[in-house]
Scaffold this motif. Structure first.
Motif, PDB file in Angstrom:
ATOM      1  N   GLU A 125      14.604  -4.960 -30.430  1.00  0.00           N
ATOM      2  CA  GLU A 125      13.846  -4.928 -29.000  1.00  0.00           C
ATOM      3  C   GLU A 125      14.444  -4.126 -27.945  1.00  0.00           C
ATOM      4  OE1 GLU A 125      13.625  -9.178 -28.956  1.00  0.00           O
ATOM      5  OE2 GLU A 125      11.897  -9.407 -29.942  1.00  0.00           O
ATOM      6  N   GLY A 126      15.844  -4.243 -28.206  1.00  0.00           N
ATOM      7  CA  GLY A 126      16.546  -3.292 -27.054  1.00  0.00           C
ATOM      8  C   GLY A 126      16.074  -1.766 -27.044  1.00  0.00           C
ATOM      9  N   TYR A 127      15.612  -1.174 -28.198  1.00  0.00           N
ATOM     10  CA  TYR A 127      14.956   0.233 -28.147  1.00  0.00           C
ATOM     11  C   TYR A 127      13.499   0.237 -27.956  1.00  0.00           C
ATOM     12  CZ  TYR A 127      19.352   0.124 -30.949  1.00  0.00           C
ATOM     13  OH  TYR A 127      20.629  -0.076 -31.383  1.00  0.00           O
ATOM     14  N   ILE A 128      12.880  -0.681 -27.319  1.00  0.00           N
ATOM     15  CA  ILE A 128      11.494  -0.537 -27.016  1.00  0.00           C
ATOM     16  C   ILE A 128      11.222   0.431 -25.849  1.00  0.00           C
ATOM     17  CG2 ILE A 128       9.509  -1.652 -25.876  1.00  0.00           C
ATOM     18  CD1 ILE A 128      10.113  -4.234 -27.359  1.00  0.00           C
ATOM     19  N   PRO A 129      12.068   0.629 -24.731  1.00  0.00           N
ATOM     20  CA  PRO A 129      11.909   1.752 -23.887  1.00  0.00           C
ATOM     21  C   PRO A 129      12.096   3.047 -24.402  1.00  0.00           C
ATOM     22  CG  PRO A 129      13.425   0.023 -23.270  1.00  0.00           C
ATOM     23  CD  PRO A 129      13.043  -0.344 -24.573  1.00  0.00           C
ATOM     24  N   LEU A 130      12.755   3.187 -25.579  1.00  0.00           N
ATOM     25  CA  LEU A 130      12.721   4.508 -26.340  1.00  0.00           C
ATOM     26  C   LEU A 130      11.651   4.909 -27.237  1.00  0.00           C
ATOM     27  CD1 LEU A 130      16.420   4.389 -27.471  1.00  0.00           C
ATOM     28  CD2 LEU A 130      15.541   4.932 -24.972  1.00  0.00           C
ATOM     29  N   ALA A 131      10.632   4.186 -27.212  1.00  0.00           N
ATOM     30  CA  ALA A 131       9.529   4.378 -28.135  1.00  0.00           C
ATOM     31  C   ALA A 131       8.452   3.111 -27.862  1.00  0.00           C
ATOM     32  CB  ALA A 131       9.763   4.377 -29.795  1.00  0.00           C
ATOM     33  N   PRO A 132       7.851   3.437 -26.635  1.00  0.00           N
ATOM     34  CA  PRO A 132       7.011   2.334 -26.228  1.00  0.00           C
ATOM     35  C   PRO A 132       5.547   2.261 -27.134  1.00  0.00           C
ATOM     36  CG  PRO A 132       7.256   4.304 -24.733  1.00  0.00           C
ATOM     37  CD  PRO A 132       8.260   4.478 -25.585  1.00  0.00           C
ATOM     38  N   LEU A 133       5.204   3.658 -27.589  1.00  0.00           N
ATOM     39  CA  LEU A 133       4.172   3.597 -28.128  1.00  0.00           C
ATOM     40  C   LEU A 133       3.877   2.892 -29.429  1.00  0.00           C
ATOM     41  CD1 LEU A 133       2.669   7.068 -27.547  1.00  0.00           C
ATOM     42  CD2 LEU A 133       2.240   5.107 -26.341  1.00  0.00           C
ATOM     43  N   HIS A 134       5.126   2.706 -30.213  1.00  0.00           N
ATOM     44  CA  HIS A 134       5.253   2.170 -31.577  1.00  0.00           C
ATOM     45  C   HIS A 134       5.964   1.054 -31.630  1.00  0.00           C
ATOM     46  CE1 HIS A 134       3.652   6.200 -32.243  1.00  0.00           C
ATOM     47  NE2 HIS A 134       3.172   5.536 -33.252  1.00  0.00           N
ATOM     48  N   GLN A 135       7.125   0.915 -31.039  1.00  0.00           N
ATOM     49  CA  GLN A 135       8.387   0.010 -31.283  1.00  0.00           C
ATOM     50  C   GLN A 135       7.861  -1.336 -30.886  1.00  0.00           C
ATOM     51  OE1 GLN A 135      11.236   1.029 -32.648  1.00  0.00           O
ATOM     52  NE2 GLN A 135      12.747  -0.441 -32.176  1.00  0.00           N
ATOM     53  N   PRO A 136       7.166  -1.729 -29.938  1.00  0.00           N
ATOM     54  CA  PRO A 136       6.751  -3.191 -29.572  1.00  0.00           C
ATOM     55  C   PRO A 136       5.919  -3.773 -30.527  1.00  0.00           C
ATOM     56  CG  PRO A 136       5.836  -1.625 -27.879  1.00  0.00           C
ATOM     57  CD  PRO A 136       6.853  -1.000 -28.800  1.00  0.00           C
ATOM     58  N   PHE A 137       5.034  -2.818 -30.909  1.00  0.00           N
ATOM     59  CA  PHE A 137       3.903  -3.492 -31.959  1.00  0.00           C
ATOM     60  C   PHE A 137       4.428  -3.719 -33.348  1.00  0.00           C
ATOM     61  CE2 PHE A 137       2.300  -0.741 -28.646  1.00  0.00           C
ATOM     62  CZ  PHE A 137       1.610  -1.396 -27.950  1.00  0.00           C
ATOM     63  N   ALA A 138       5.456  -2.826 -33.943  1.00  0.00           N
ATOM     64  CA  ALA A 138       5.952  -2.927 -35.026  1.00  0.00           C
ATOM     65  C   ALA A 138       6.687  -4.426 -35.036  1.00  0.00           C
ATOM     66  CB  ALA A 138       6.816  -1.791 -35.680  1.00  0.00           C
TER      67      ALA A 138
END
Length: 411
Positions: A125-138
């Motif tokens: 979850e700490g990497y969400i700002p680096l890939a906001p289009l995909h990370q949070p949804f996965a």
């Protein structure tokens, strides 16, 4: 999901589900883990599209997409439930042995596929700002399944992982040294696609695939990877999935001074800048027509501004790809094999033709008939560089890696 989904010790004839979750879509694929080798074609797959929009659809391969009801506060949860219903109907007495997730960013800690527990999930979850289009949804999908069925193995497969072999000189950003120490570096993306190429290209091209290779992953997101010895040695995406090539709606590499100007002079907020960079730029932003090259090309002959913008959008798109392929060839010290993959790379012959035309200085010669037919090899016999078209298969890589993780833990 179902009482049939558990974590018994064998993977035998069981099934592995692969989920690729984005902001508005979820791709899914079900693989038969009992077959050795693992079939590259899934037993069942499809996509939920338009999540969060007014007209979402659910479609399975071979069946036209149909409207699906995702109404409510949590449309992604509703989409997952629809997929789970499809999975349960296909278990046929078997069980789901694992769920593999394409997770875009593993940061500087995660390179290999890993079984996700609450601690790993918190890290990711700490990497969400680096890939906001995909990370949070996965991660949302993983969290839902962890809470509902904590014994079901879930394996995160990272798009950054394949680029772990990049030399430090490729990872380093020209920022103050403490930025490197804090983890600000070039990571690279589309790793599952490139990992599949490292498997498929030797099968197709033999020893040539182990030489100086550039793979062009051209889809709505786009990047290049320079490979030598089937390992990543350079790539165009860097700290985030905004870097490198011009994309469908993303800028690609951009003068940071332009961002300072937008914020300081035009007074755009951080959120407005992010919307511009991720959603309003690239092919869509320049053309004003579409993010799809195959749509834009139909307007190149239009009169006035629409035609001019269509021509400029495609010219810039091709120019950026050509420029970066030249840079990759320089890093490799030459080029033996150039491969196109992903949606645009696999299916848009006119894009490949224009790129190869502008790379003629490398000794590239395109077979026009083979190119129009999307053949596996589209270069002529006397071309100094072989040109290939290779369908990617990220889902198979994720399924294969998930099986290896589950079997390794069982042992």
């Amino acid at each position: 999901m179902s009482s049939k989904i558990d974590d018994r010790d064998a993977i035998g004839g069981d099934l592995v589900l692969v989920l690729n979750c984005g902001s508005s879509s979820i791709k899914f694929a079900l693989f038969d883990a009992g077959m050795d080798p693992l079939p590259r074609k899934p037993a069942w797959n499809g996509k939920v599209q338009g999540i969060g929009g007014p007209s979402p659809t659910y479609g399975e391969t071979g069946i036209d997409p149909a409207p699906v009801d995702l109404a409510g506060e949590h449309p992604h949860l509703a989409a997952l439930q629809r997929i789970r219903e499809g999975v349960v109907t296909r278990l046929d007495g078997r069980r789901l042995a694992a769920v593999a997730h394409r997770v875009v960013h593993g940061g500087s800690r995660y390179f290999e596929p890993v079984r996700v527990d609450a601690g790993v999930l918190q890290d990711l979850e700490g990497y969400i700002p680096l890939a906001p289009l995909h990370q949070p949804f996965a991660l949302e999908a993983i969290d839902i399944l962890l809470r509902e069925n904590p014994e079901l193995p879930q394996v995160a497969c990272f798009d950054t992982g394949f680029h772990h072999t990049l030399p430090d000189v490729e990872k380093l950003l020209p920022l103050p040294w403490d930025a490197w120490q804090r983890g600000l570096r070039r990571y690279g993306f589309h790793g599952l696609s490139y990992e599949y190429m490292a498997t498929a290209l030797p099968e197709r091209h033999g020893e040539l695939a182990k030489g100086r290779v550039v793979v062009a992953h051209l889809g709505s997101g786009a990047s290049l990877c320079a490979m030598q010895g089937l390992q990543s040695v350079a790539t165009t995406m860097g700290f985030s999935a905004l870097d490198g090539l011009m994309m469908g709606t993303r800028t690609g590499a951009l003068d940071p001074g332009a961002l300072l100007y937008l914020m300081e002079i035009e007074k755009l907020s951080l959120e407005e800048v992010a919307q511009t960079l991720y959603h309003r730029s690239g092919l869509l932003g320049v053309s004003g027509i579409s993010s799809e090259p195959r749509v834009i090309v139909r307007h190149e002959g239009d009169e006035g501004e629409p035609g001019e913008r269509a021509r400029l959008a495609l010219a810039l798109y091709v120019r950026r790809i050509v420029r970066e392929i030249g840079a990759m060839a320089a890093v490799l010290g030459g080029l033996d094999l150039l491969v196109f993959t992903a949606g645009v790379g696999e299916h848009n012959a006119f894009v490949r033709e224009r790129i190869c035309r502008d790379l003629a200085f490398l000794g590239i010669a395109l077979d026009q008939g083979a190119n129009r037919a999307h053949a596996p090899i589209i270069s002529t016999g006397d071309s100094r560089v072989r040109i290939g078209v290779e369908p990617t298969n990220e889902e198979w890589i994720a399924a294969r890696d998930a099986i290896a993780v589950v079997r390794g833990q069982a042992a």
